[in-house]
Every structure is written in structure tokens, then in C-alpha cells.
Design a protein around this motif. Structure first.
Motif: not given
Length: 483
Positions: A359, A364, A366, A399-400, A403, A408, A410, A473
Motif C-alpha cells: 500500500l 494511487s 490509497e 495490502s491486497d 483493497r 479497489i 488494481r 480503511k
């Protein structure tokens, strides 16, 4: 006669943005975008950010917010991991940094077919024009994707990620490959094309050129404030840079890695590639790995956060009063004043593709939000919580998940590195324990704080701490709603 040149895989060009910086690129941009039927989408994203309106302003007329925005972008340019953009090309050719020379960028595919050509006119036409030839290779060929996926990507205005390299094209049409590290290729290529200096000198001068571009913007904020605003807006509103070149790792790098690791056990891979090792940046970079460019040194906390805190401390800003009670941490932060790239800051080795997913990597919404959260946490004086958040935002799995929970999407490139997710998490966990030791050895945290942090890591709380996840978040959601 000026030799033509190009440099190695960097996200140099957003062609439509380049068009706005230099009208000569218009036709090439139109042809390329039309092939993907995204002109309408792209125009909607960019219509009111036309660089033709990026007029110069008087320095004294700028608000503090505008000055800070311009200076912040300029500071990022000094980072070797910062991917060059059309704005940097604009600054190079509109200033005296290249002694009036222009730059022409020729983009070809892996078979040599011309895709586009853009010219940035120099301040002195008589000085000549340097030409970059960029060869692009799709990392995920379209032939390997289903028709529906191709259609969705085109509707969104997305393109297949590309790796790439640049070559110096001499005046006799012969070429010379540019061997560069990180995202330094543009600047490396400029220097290599204009000097016969040895490699180590070229590398040093390439970084110096980055610094000069940064200084040019900082010293003339009125001249570049509107161009910086447009570049920043483009970064925020475009989820996929259509003309981006993914730097750092090539197909050859991946092939060499797979050949070397084919018969290796996972722990052997971790050990030999020094994954999870912790040292200051230069120490990790100088560690010998079996094959190049597959491992990156990740600053934890991120150097951009440390850089911003350094600026606040240096200005004696009242917002960092609580932070200044931790003298050792502040001393470490203040090293950034004369070390913009964080060469003397604590880092951890991570696989290139793991680091890309963090992240705190990239620009981006985020990523910017998480860096803001880290900065605010450290400013409050809560260094332990700042370190915990730094570990969480640096972790690819966390991070995944963040998102995903926020909806989100990506599309990061995946790579089979010979390690399962659990094995990757284990090298991160081992590295995090070493980071806690490093923070303690520098007296950033005391013995009680070290015990707390190591216990938190040992219990895998960096994967499961819901309280800190919720803070992340909330900040991302707030940032995404900001105008």
C-alpha cells in the motif's frame, strides 16, 4: 552532431499528457489511442486539464498550498524509484539543464514497428535534438487473455502492462543499450548519450540530473505549478497509465530467476536472495544476489513519510511537538535533510512483485492515504503505532485484503517465484522481527516498546489487527471522497 539515445524500462510517457506538453505529439497519440477505442474515455478524464492552460505564474502570487504541492512533487523526483513522466521531459527541455537541446521519443514494439513519436522542442533549436527509442514488450500478451477481458480493458481505457528498454541511437544509426537500475533510465540515458564517462560516473551524474530537475521546479514554482497540478491530477484520476512502461524487471530477469531457482527449496531461495534481510538501504543494495533486479529494498517506514516529517521538524512546526520528545527517532528522521533517497534509513529486502503490491508503494489514492496516516500517527508521538502501521502497509497480503474490502481493483502483475503465500509471509515475518531489533538498536523504541512490538509480530498481528486496519480503511475512504 548530437547522438540519439534512449534509456531502460521506465514509465516515461503518458502520451496524451505528453501531447498537452508538446503539440507535436498530437497525431501519434490519436493514432495509438484510437487502436484501443478509448479516445472518448480518455478525453473525459483529461479535458479540463489541458496543459495549454498551464501558464506560468509569479512566485509571489502562489498560496502556501500551491507551493507545498509543487515542492512535494519536486522532492519525489529525487527518488530513484520515481518513474519519469512527461513533466520531467518538459522541465529538461524548457530549462537550461540540457543546454537548449530537445528530446524526441520514438516508441516501437518488440518487432521494431513504430508505435509513436513525440518531440519536445528545446529552448535552443540550434543545439539539436536528442532522440529516445523505447522498445515495449507486453508482460501479459493479449493473445493469452480472453475476449471479454480484452473488451473490458478497452472500455476502461486500460492497456496490457509493458516492460521495456531504451537504446542510444548514435548519429550513424547504430545503437547502444543503456544499462540502468531502478527507474533512473531516462536520466541515465541522457548522461550516457552526452558523455564518455565510465559507468559509475554516469550513474552518479544521472542521480545528479534528477536532483537538478527537482531543484529547477523548486526554484521556480510559479513556472511549473500548473504543470505539476495537471500531472498530479492525472495520477489521481487514471487507474491505468495507458503508455506506462513497467520498470525494474524484464522477461530476461524473470527467466534467469526461474532457471536459477528451478531446483531450489523455498528456504534456499529466501536465503540466497536475502529476502527479509534488514539493513540500511545501501547495505541491502550492495548485497550480492544470484540474479539481478528481482529484489528491492523497501523503506519501512516509507522515505516519503520520513522526508515530510523532516521538513516539519526543520521548520519547527508545532504539529510535531509530541514527536520531538523521541529525540532518537527525530535524529534519524533529520538524516533525510541531506539524504533525500534515504540511503541511511532502515530497509527490508522484498521480492520486486511483493513490494509493488504494498500500500505504501506508488501514487494511487490509497497509497497516498496510507502515507498520510503514517505521517499523522508519527506526528502524534505514537511511534510504536506508526511502526506497526508501517509494517502492515508494507505487507502485500494485508495490502491486497484492504483493497479488496474497499472494492479497489488494481491489476498487479503476478509471478511464480517458487514461494507459497505462507512462505512469503514467513520471510516478511522474519524480516519484521529484524526490523524491530533494528529500531531498538537505534534507540527509536525502548526495551518495553521492543517487547510489545516483537510480541505483536510474533502473534501475526500485522495480518489481523482489526483496529489498525479500520484506521487504514477510514483514511483511504476519506481521501477518496476528497475533491
Amino acid at each position: 552532431m548530437i547522438d540519439h539515445f534512449s534509456g531502460s524500462g521506465s514509465s516515461i510517457l503518458t502520451t496524451t499528457f505528453t501531447q498537452k506538453l508538446n503539440n507535436a505529439t498530437g497525431k501519434a497519440v490519436g493514432n495509438l489511442v484510437a487502436r484501443h477505442k478509448t479516445q472518448s474515455f480518455f478525453d473525459n478524464q483529461q479535458h479540463h486539464y489541458d496543459l495549454k492552460s498551464a501558464k506560468e505564474r509569479k512566485d509571489e502570487s502562489l498560496s502556501e498550498r500551491k507551493r507545498n504541492e509543487t515542492e512535494s512533487y519536486a522532492n519525489k523526483i529525487t527518488d530513484e524509484q520515481h518513474q519519469a513522466t512527461a513533466l520531467e521531459l518538459h522541465v529538461l527541455t524548457k530549462s537550461n539543464l540540457l543546454e537548449g537541446k530537445g528530446i524526441c521519443v520514438t516508441v516501437v514494439d518488440s518487432k521494431g514497428k513504430l508505435l509513436s513519436e513525440e518531440t519536445y522542442t528545446g529552448s535552443n533549436p540550434a543545439a539539436g535534438t536528442i532522440t529516445l527509442r523505447l522498445t515495449k514488450t507486453p508482460q501479459n500478451p493479449q493473445s493469452e487473455r480472453g475476449k471479454w477481458e480484452k473488451f473490458k480493458s478497452r472500455i476502461k481505457g486500460e492497456m496490457t502492462p509493458h516492460s521495456g528498454h531504451f537504446d542510444i541511437v548514435r548519429s550513424d544509426a547504430s545503437t547502444l543499450a543503456v544499462n540502468s537500475e531502478n527507474q533512473n533510465c531516462l536520466f541515465h540515458a541522457v548522461i550516457q548519450a552526452t558523455t564518455n564517462a565510465p559507468d559509475h560516473v554516469v550513474k552518479e551524474k544521472a542521480q545528479e540530473l534528477r536532483s537538478k530537475v527537482s531543484k529547477e521546479i523548486r526554484s521556480k514554482p510559479g513556472k511549473y505549478v500548473n504543470a505539476v497540478k495537471i500531472q498530479n491530477m492525472f495520477n489521481k484520476t487514471s487507474s491505468c497509465n495507458k503508455f506506462k512502461i513497467e520498470g525494474g524487471v524484464t522477461e530476461d530477469d524473470e527467466r534467469n530467476y526461474k532457471e536459477y531457482t528451478e531446483n531450489k527449496m523455498p528456504q534456499e531461495i529466501i536465503n540466497e536472495y536475502k529476502l527479509g534481510e534488514v539493513e540500511e538501504y545501501e547495505g541491502l543494495i550492495n548485497m550480492k544476489k544470484p540474479t539481478p533486479r528481482m529484489v528491492e529494498a523497501d523503506h519501512i517506514p516509507p522515505k516519503s513519510v520520513l522526508r515530510d516529517l523532516c521538513k516539519l521538524i526543520d521548520k519547527k512546526d508545532t504539529s510535531v511537538t509530541s514527536l520531538k520528545e523521541n529525540k532518537e527517532f527525530c535524529e534519524q528522521v533529520m538524516k533525510m535533510k541531506n539524504d533525500q533517497n534515504g540511503k541511511n534509513q532502515t530497509c527490508m529486502n522484498a521480492l520486486y512483485y511483493d513490494h509493488r503490491r504494498a500500500l505504501t508503494t506508488g501514487s494511487s489514492t490509497e497509497s497516498n492515504a496510507c502515507r498520510d496516516l503514517l505521517k499523522e500517527t508519527f506526528k502524534s508521538g505514537n511511534v510504536v503505532e506508526g511502526l506497526k502501521l508501517s509494517l502492515m502497509t508494507a505487507h502485500p497480503e494485508v495490502s491486497d485484503n484492504i483493497r479488496s474490502e474497499l472494492g479497489i481493483n488494481r491489476n498487479f502483475q503476478t509471478f511464480e517465484a517458487g514461494l507459497t503465500q505462507n512462505q512469503r509471509s514467513q520471510y516478511y515475518k522474519d524480516g519484521y522481527m529484524k526490523l524491530a531489533e533494528a529500531y531498538s538498536s537505534k534507540n527509536i523504541i525502548d526495551q518495553n516498546q521492543k517487547t510489545e512490538l516483537m510480541g505483536w509480530i510474533e502473534q501475526d498481528r500485522f495480518l489481523t489487527d482489526e483496529s489498525l486496519k479500520n484506521k487504514m480503511k477510514a483514511m483511504i475512504t476519506k481521501r477518496s471522497r476528497d475533491p
